[in-house]
Design an enzyme around this catalytic site. Sequence first.
Site, mmCIF file in Angstrom:
data_model
loop_
_atom_site.group_PDB
_atom_site.id
_atom_site.type_symbol
_atom_site.label_atom_id
_atom_site.label_comp_id
_atom_site.label_asym_id
_atom_site.label_seq_id
_atom_site.Cartn_x
_atom_site.Cartn_y
_atom_site.Cartn_z
ATOM 1 N N GLU A 195 0.803 -1.217 0.000
ATOM 2 C CA GLU A 195 0.000 0.000 0.000
ATOM 3 C C GLU A 195 0.842 1.277 0.000
ATOM 4 O O GLU A 195 0.881 2.023 0.998
ATOM 5 C CB GLU A 195 -0.967 -0.009 1.189
ATOM 6 C CG GLU A 195 -1.936 -1.175 1.146
ATOM 7 C CD GLU A 195 -2.988 -1.149 2.266
ATOM 8 O OE1 GLU A 195 -2.888 -0.287 3.148
ATOM 9 O OE2 GLU A 195 -3.895 -1.996 2.237
ATOM 10 N N GLU A 245 -5.898 -8.062 -0.244
ATOM 11 C CA GLU A 245 -6.553 -7.799 1.047
ATOM 12 C C GLU A 245 -7.998 -7.425 0.807
ATOM 13 O O GLU A 245 -8.307 -6.611 -0.075
ATOM 14 C CB GLU A 245 -5.907 -6.627 1.811
ATOM 15 C CG GLU A 245 -4.608 -6.943 2.465
ATOM 16 C CD GLU A 245 -4.054 -5.760 3.273
ATOM 17 O OE1 GLU A 245 -4.845 -4.925 3.748
ATOM 18 O OE2 GLU A 245 -2.826 -5.688 3.386
HETATM 19 O O1 IFM Z 1 -4.732 -3.485 8.848
HETATM 20 C C1 IFM Z 1 -4.586 -2.866 7.629
HETATM 21 C C2 IFM Z 1 -3.375 -3.410 6.895
HETATM 22 O O2 IFM Z 1 -2.215 -3.223 7.629
HETATM 23 C C3 IFM Z 1 -3.210 -2.735 5.562
HETATM 24 N N1 IFM Z 1 -4.411 -2.704 4.812
HETATM 25 C C4 IFM Z 1 -5.623 -2.294 5.471
HETATM 26 C C5 IFM Z 1 -5.801 -3.061 6.759
HETATM 27 C C6 IFM Z 1 -7.100 -2.623 7.455
HETATM 28 O O3 IFM Z 1 -7.045 -1.267 7.759
#
Ligand code: IFM
Length: 442
Positions: free
Chosen positions: A169, A353
Amino acid sequence: MTFSHKRSDFPEGFKFGTATSAYQIEGHSFGGAGRTHWDDFAETPGNVVRTENGAVACDHYHRTDEDLDLVKGLGVDAYRFSTSWARVIPDGTGAANPEGLDFYDRLVDGMLERGLEPHATLYHWELPSPLADRGGWRNSDMPKWFASYTEVIMGRLGDRVASVAPINEPWCVGWLSHFMGIHAPGLRDIRATARAMHHVLLSHGRAIDVMRGLGMKNLGAVCNFEYPQPIDSKLESVAAAERYDGYYNRFFIEALFKKQYPEVVLEGLAPHLPLGWETDFDQIARPLDWVGLNYYTRKNIGATDAAWPSLEELEGPLPKTAMDWEIYPDGLHHFLTRLAREYTGDTPLFVTENGLASYDVAMNGAVQDPSRLNYLESHLDAVKRAISEGAPVKGYFIWSLLDNYEWALGYDKRFGLVHVDFETLKRTPKDSYKTLALALNR
Ligand code: IFM
């Protein structure tokens, strides 16, 4: 609880997985790990709920086998984890920590012994404090330091991992942390932001080169995306949503696949980018084998008279998760199809994710979390729809295996398929875990 999807509804070879990250679960006070800028940020009052940090987290460092058994029990094919730079090289540069390398060795071997594919990320936000002292992502030496770290950790694990992405990210590393001040190092500084965003991309490219040099395959990038919904149909609201789309969704993927930054972002960031940035795209846009999308929500955007980017996020009407994030599965379909159409073509896409935080309570050894199953079901619908329209989606990873350290929000926001009692560290598989385990075996 019921769940309408089953493994056999997805194309042959489609991978299911679950994901975590180092600082959020390991327990960073163990095993010789160095201090990170998250420890510094958390210790500063007002930054993190109850000034909580990742010193113990889920104690995954000591409970690795139990946690890998949980991954296995879920019936997934793959586990996405990250390695902590500060655990591997406590000062950020220089001597490696043998205990840290041994830990990741054991972790990867533990996955392989259980028939799980290890999918690694090299940086999920725990920057060693000595590098933060030197300006962190603002420093133009970061790509060099990151390349050295990559060499050390992948020199050790590179022969056994199924895939690697350098940086999780980039938007969070650049914008959320340097423009909004919500994540470490907590800056609100446009020049720092522009530099961090550019250096993150350069570091990504250098890491890819290092890993190709080690003979590694299946290298990718993981970006996060949020659907920008203009709050109304006024021209200024639509333009504000386009600016949001520019710096959130387009900036990184456009650099990686089109060797450019979006004009709508350059309007604000160009004066602050490091000198010579225009000539860096060949180093940034190294060929990739796959792209990962992290997707959770949409944002409702309106225009303001404030300085660039002159926009604000407004409350939306849709049902929300415990993060106060609107549930909007169409956004996932939008990004999977848009990426394939506009940027990545045939390059395999993975949802790296997706998941939600809910208010889960363990009672009599069980945790009821129907909202999690509904969320996953609707987002898997979106994935299926994108696949049926030709998007080359090859896998889906649920965030997250365990309830964990949700950064500035501390331990309150429970994203896990498995409940963690942060007093006793006891793990309790939630109902969603049990239902998914059945679905993944069908
Ligand atoms: O927990 C985070 C993760 O570290 C990165 N992506 C989003 C998740 C939820 O906020």
